[in-house]
Design a protein around this motif. Sequence first.
Motif, PDB file in Angstrom:
ATOM      1  N   SER A 122      12.319   5.853   0.988  1.00  0.00           N
ATOM      2  CA  SER A 122      11.928   5.505  -0.378  1.00  0.00           C
ATOM      3  C   SER A 122      13.044   4.893  -1.210  1.00  0.00           C
ATOM      4  CB  SER A 122      11.409   6.757  -1.104  1.00  0.00           C
ATOM      5  OG  SER A 122      12.400   7.765  -1.126  1.00  0.00           O
ATOM      6  N   SER A 123      14.259   4.779  -0.670  1.00  0.00           N
ATOM      7  CA  SER A 123      15.362   4.240  -1.466  1.00  0.00           C
ATOM      8  C   SER A 123      15.145   2.767  -1.747  1.00  0.00           C
ATOM      9  CB  SER A 123      16.692   4.427  -0.739  1.00  0.00           C
ATOM     10  OG  SER A 123      17.710   3.722  -1.398  1.00  0.00           O
ATOM     11  N   PHE A 124      15.240   2.397  -3.019  1.00  0.00           N
ATOM     12  CA  PHE A 124      15.026   1.010  -3.408  1.00  0.00           C
ATOM     13  C   PHE A 124      16.091   0.090  -2.818  1.00  0.00           C
ATOM     14  CE2 PHE A 124      13.309   3.187  -7.379  1.00  0.00           C
ATOM     15  CZ  PHE A 124      12.005   3.153  -6.907  1.00  0.00           C
TER      16      PHE A 124
ATOM     17  N   ASN B  73       0.800  -1.218   0.000  1.00  0.00           N
ATOM     18  CA  ASN B  73       0.000   0.000   0.000  1.00  0.00           C
ATOM     19  C   ASN B  73       0.840   1.278   0.000  1.00  0.00           C
ATOM     20  OD1 ASN B  73      -2.855  -1.064   0.269  1.00  0.00           O
ATOM     21  ND2 ASN B  73      -1.891  -2.092   2.010  1.00  0.00           N
ATOM     22  N   SER B  74       1.675   1.446   1.020  1.00  0.00           N
ATOM     23  CA  SER B  74       2.395   2.704   1.188  1.00  0.00           C
ATOM     24  C   SER B  74       3.572   2.794   0.218  1.00  0.00           C
ATOM     25  CB  SER B  74       2.915   2.816   2.612  1.00  0.00           C
ATOM     26  OG  SER B  74       3.954   1.866   2.837  1.00  0.00           O
ATOM     27  N   PRO B  75       4.078   4.011  -0.045  1.00  0.00           N
ATOM     28  CA  PRO B  75       5.270   4.150  -0.889  1.00  0.00           C
ATOM     29  C   PRO B  75       6.460   3.342  -0.377  1.00  0.00           C
ATOM     30  CG  PRO B  75       4.194   6.275  -0.654  1.00  0.00           C
ATOM     31  CD  PRO B  75       3.471   5.332   0.259  1.00  0.00           C
ATOM     32  N   ALA B  76       6.646   3.254   0.947  1.00  0.00           N
ATOM     33  CA  ALA B  76       7.762   2.461   1.484  1.00  0.00           C
ATOM     34  C   ALA B  76       7.586   0.990   1.178  1.00  0.00           C
ATOM     35  CB  ALA B  76       7.890   2.685   2.989  1.00  0.00           C
TER      36      ALA B  76
ATOM     37  N   THR C 218      12.935   5.245  15.444  1.00  0.00           N
ATOM     38  CA  THR C 218      13.379   5.834  14.172  1.00  0.00           C
ATOM     39  C   THR C 218      12.787   5.063  13.008  1.00  0.00           C
ATOM     40  OG1 THR C 218      15.435   6.552  15.185  1.00  0.00           O
ATOM     41  CG2 THR C 218      15.388   6.420  12.761  1.00  0.00           C
ATOM     42  N   GLY C 219      12.882   3.737  13.083  1.00  0.00           N
ATOM     43  CA  GLY C 219      12.367   2.884  12.017  1.00  0.00           C
ATOM     44  C   GLY C 219      13.465   2.415  11.080  1.00  0.00           C
ATOM     45  N   PHE C 220      13.100   1.503  10.166  1.00  0.00           N
ATOM     46  CA  PHE C 220      14.048   0.921   9.225  1.00  0.00           C
ATOM     47  C   PHE C 220      13.585   1.063   7.776  1.00  0.00           C
ATOM     48  CE2 PHE C 220      14.370  -1.196  13.304  1.00  0.00           C
ATOM     49  CZ  PHE C 220      15.713  -0.994  13.583  1.00  0.00           C
ATOM     50  N   GLY C 221      12.341   1.475   7.581  1.00  0.00           N
ATOM     51  CA  GLY C 221      11.851   1.785   6.242  1.00  0.00           C
ATOM     52  C   GLY C 221      12.063   0.644   5.267  1.00  0.00           C
TER      53      GLY C 221
END
Length: 977
Positions: free
Chosen positions: A903-905, A472-475, A937-940
Amino acid sequence: MAKGFYVSKIVAAVAILFSVAAVATIIALAVVYSEEKAKNNNNSEVTTTSTSASTGTSTATPAPSVPSASSPPSDNLWDKYRLPKNVKPVHYDVELQPHLEKNTAGLYIFNGKTTAFFVCSEPTNLILIHSNKLNHTLFNKEFHAILRDDALKEVQLTKTFLQKTTQFLVVQVNSMLQPNKQYSLYTEFVGELADDLAGFYRSEYVEGTETKIIATTQMQAADARKAFPCFDEPAMKATFNITLKYKPPYGAMSNMPAIRNTTVEEGGQQWIVTAFDKTPKMSTYLVAFIVSEFVSIGSPGNNSATGVQIWGRKKAILEEKQGDYALKVTKPILDFFETYYRTPYPLPKSDQVALPDFSAGAMENWGLVTYRETALLFEPDVSSIGNKERVVTVIAHELAHQWFGNLVTIKWWNDLWLNEGFASYVEYLGANKAEEDWNIKDLIVLNDVHRVMAVDALASSHPLTSNEDEVNSPAQISELFDSIAYSKGASVIRMLSEFLTEPLFVEGLASYLKSFEYNNTVYSDLWQHLQLAVDNQTSVSLPLKIQQIMDRWVLQMGFPVVKIDTTTGTITQKHFLLDPKSNVTRPSQFNYEWIVPITYQTATTQSIYWLQTKEGTVNEFKITGGNWLLANINVTGYYRVNYDDNNWDRLLNQLNTFHTAIPVINRAQIIDDAFNLARAQEINTTRALDTTKFLSNDTEYMPWQAALSSLSFFTQMFDRTDVYGPMKKYMKKQIEPVFYYFQNVTSNFTVRPASLTDQYGEINTLSTACSYGIEDCGKLALEQFGKWMQNDSKNEIHPNLRSTIYCTAIANGGETEWEFAWEKFKQTDNAQEAEKLRSALACSKEPWILNRLLEYSLDSSKIRRQDTISTISSVSGSSIGQSLTWDFVRSRWSQLYEMFGKSSFSFGNLIERVTRRFSTDFELQQLKQFKADNQNTGFGTAERALEQAIEKTLANIKWVNENKQAIKIWFEDSLKP
């Protein structure tokens, strides 16, 4: 899009000591006013507007409240990531005006006006259209929005507001919109032309003494919304009229040819307005436009011929002729795909553009393909054979997408693998057409099949496709751009093409493209059209329908290991896991069982057997005497092969007596399978090591590369232990005769071998020999680098050998050698030479120098942001650099996450690289603590990579404890007379 994470063939062998890669990165927005941050700390933007139908003016209205992350899911449509199905776009008029000089606030900005025409499919009083980082985020400026019906009558709006989390401009209408009627939404906006490599962004380069600015785009996957408000999902196809307004001396290009140029005066300055022809129906992620001072070579085309042009910096294109090779191969590849797809190229032109700053390897924008300079430009005196192969395969990959992906597009990103896996397979076919004497198609086994199996053998892997509602989300979308999508996708499509035969595969593919042109599909649509091709012929017989066969490979993760017992003729399959005791939590409707095409040969037979169950018996698999059986010929199948001990002995005996009796690809396969089977405890580790004994007599690239890739794991596990001493001596013993063979045939490395793989063999041999201490190799490297230092205006080191020469000299030198290379890195404007130097800078053995390079990686004035992660990864490649890098990543995680994590692939590659040496309980605890410390912070897009790193570390600990002593003894025994 081309693979973002790319390891050059030149440096593949150096991976034993140094892991060198080019990583695609997308940088998050860095410049936001602090007071605006304070205003916008809610999930939705603070200011909303109510627009008068008569005047189009806006007034402030309180924004709706948005639930916190811990609250129950909201029923508001604007709090969900996916667009509702109540409207569908048909056309956009987009006018953008980039300002390529800073404004009074020190920002580069662009102004925009967009009219989105859409058809209402059901009664609604709500329009959601994607918008990200436009207006409010930077400028506290309301959207100027006007809604009109198909009679151009303005429709009263209740209010509009921006929903920041889900990136929507929410437009609430005073009355219900009617089904089957067309409406248009006009918006005016301002955005920042940031250097974040996403959406409409800014790139810079220096020519002479002047800094040049470029306004360019990267829309995939969800960043068209950062350039203009749009319905930013791949199934929301529409046509586009793009207009760009800019100042001379700039020029503009877009997906379609320019149809009109006019000049206007604005604010006392002259502006050029370029209008481009209307595009075909296409997805938003393929829209592209560039304003620059680039020049081109080639032909713009005419009504009867497709225009092909190569664009880039003036010095690179006109003076250094770096675009000539791309121009030479682009048209033949384009022509090949027209024939292969049996469909004419859909657009009047195909521009290829080299950008100094670009997040991915390349991007398949329809008619305006964009590339990193390293993926498009080639300079014979500076670029290596690996650079040349990179250029031709990336061009082929992007041109393959012009049909498969652009003309026919996936419905949603959960089927991304179909786009990227297909292009990653046929890129080898297109490149083979351009360079027919390279035999490049074989390299897919090393570059894709073997590499991705290492990831797909983890319990934390994932299927090629997933349920649409899981993405769903861009991440979440960005996380899908991984080796599974690209390399596993390529591997299973290659397997499908092989057992169907290429003529049948092409027949079904042409039918698929014709049926769905300008529309969207799901992966099973391709199976149906391939099945039609099978049903219309009698030469190929399949045991089941294509969908029944292929769904096993697409809908469940992993792959099987097939074991053949040549004594009994039995054959079995099971899910292959590097750690057989790992907990596979992901369920499979097929219970991890595959329909496997087993190709095999014996001394008298070559055939195919379809394994449809867990176990079977095949009379042809019973072997007597000294004969051997070999399965998975040319590694066309996506599975590993194990044998009974007797057949392993016979295969090893054949390799050690007359190795060329076994095809070169299968020599590489035997090594790669054996080492991975040993890690999974299917065979003894010493059996895997036995497969390397014949290599002192084999000068072919593929078996050696398979061995080096496999043994790099041993290096990572043992280069800090007493095992490494005898291992290093063994490798020196094995490479020595091959080194002197290449020294002889190349006249002491002064002339190049003729074939592509022989050139790769020479490169591998030199880098391996230098790494393991062959004295003549080190002497050669130091002499050549020393000559360059003495006469720094003339670099006589051959481009093929530069990565090894640079790395060896810096590793064996000190600050002087490093500073010389750093100065050369700063001076060069050839991106491929810069990449070689930047990678070599990480070869230093001085901790303080490596720490300084890590600091430089975050300074965009020293190292381009697109190269930040690859630089950090390079430093982590050695035992010295790994611990330094781990400390650096932990201490800078918040900064790195803010720059790349959303957003980095390829952000996950950073975690994979930095942790690949972890093999102790202490390192496992550090990794778990790192996970705990950074939950807030998270890991995306690195979240899955972190889980895989923990899983790999657990497996490494177990493997080292169980195998260390036996491996040490084997290496010691192998050195005895």
